[in-house]
Design an enzyme around this catalytic site. Sequence first.
Site, short mmCIF file in Angstrom:
data_model
loop_
_atom_site.label_atom_id
_atom_site.label_comp_id
_atom_site.label_asym_id
_atom_site.label_seq_id
_atom_site.Cartn_x
_atom_site.Cartn_y
_atom_site.Cartn_z
N ASP A 12 0.74 -1.16 -0.04
CA ASP A 12 0.01 -0.07 -0.06
C ASP A 12 0.95 1.23 0.02
OD1 ASP A 12 -1.43 2.32 1.68
OD2 ASP A 12 -2.85 0.93 0.76
N HIS A 13 0.44 2.14 -0.86
CA HIS A 13 1.42 3.61 -0.71
C HIS A 13 1.87 4.10 0.43
CE1 HIS A 13 -2.19 5.68 -1.00
NE2 HIS A 13 -1.63 6.54 -0.85
N TYR A 14 0.71 4.03 1.45
CA TYR A 14 0.97 4.69 2.71
C TYR A 14 1.30 3.89 3.53
CZ TYR A 14 0.78 7.47 6.72
OH TYR A 14 0.78 8.01 8.08
N LEU A 15 0.49 2.54 3.82
CA LEU A 15 0.80 1.69 4.90
C LEU A 15 1.84 0.82 4.66
CD1 LEU A 15 -3.09 0.38 5.17
CD2 LEU A 15 -1.88 2.16 6.62
N GLY A 16 2.39 1.16 3.60
CA GLY A 16 3.56 -0.02 3.19
C GLY A 16 5.00 0.98 3.42
N LYS A 17 4.86 1.97 4.09
CA LYS A 17 6.08 2.85 4.49
C LYS A 17 7.05 2.12 5.04
CE LYS A 17 7.40 7.04 6.95
NZ LYS A 17 6.92 8.09 7.79
N GLU A 51 -5.93 1.82 -7.85
CA GLU A 51 -6.97 1.74 -6.61
C GLU A 51 -8.28 2.33 -6.94
OE1 GLU A 51 -6.16 4.10 -2.80
OE2 GLU A 51 -4.44 3.84 -3.31
N ASP A 70 -0.20 14.82 -4.28
CA ASP A 70 -0.01 13.89 -2.97
C ASP A 70 0.42 12.54 -3.00
OD1 ASP A 70 -0.71 13.73 -0.03
OD2 ASP A 70 -1.99 12.26 -0.62
N HIS A 75 4.45 10.17 -1.93
CA HIS A 75 4.48 8.61 -1.61
C HIS A 75 5.39 7.72 -2.41
CE1 HIS A 75 1.64 9.47 1.79
NE2 HIS A 75 0.79 10.14 0.91
#
Length: 117
Positions: A12-17, A51, A70, A75
Amino acid sequence: NCFTEDQLFRIDHYLGKEVVLNLAAFRFGNQMFESFWNHEHIASIQLIFKEDLGTEGRGGYFNRSGIIRDIMQNHLMQVFLWLAMEPPQELQRDCLQQEKSELLKAITPLRLEDCFL
């Protein structure tokens, strides 16, 4: 499709950080990976943004800044830089920034005719 599902690594682009940062630590912390995690052995990195996106209460933010700015500029660009940059001399902010900057300078800019819109 060029790849089978078992050849893909999805995040995930954010949760995968944290996953991306862990991959960087894994790569830079293990010398055996440096011998093949480079441009001579990796022909392509594809970051695909796919997505169904709703603004989910963030409409005001996206109206001002834009969702492309954004997600793409922030990201996904950071994911790319962490995965593709050369090893920094030290895991310090200025060394990381230097390697990310060098990578950005080495990228061939996209041309409109290379893009599918």
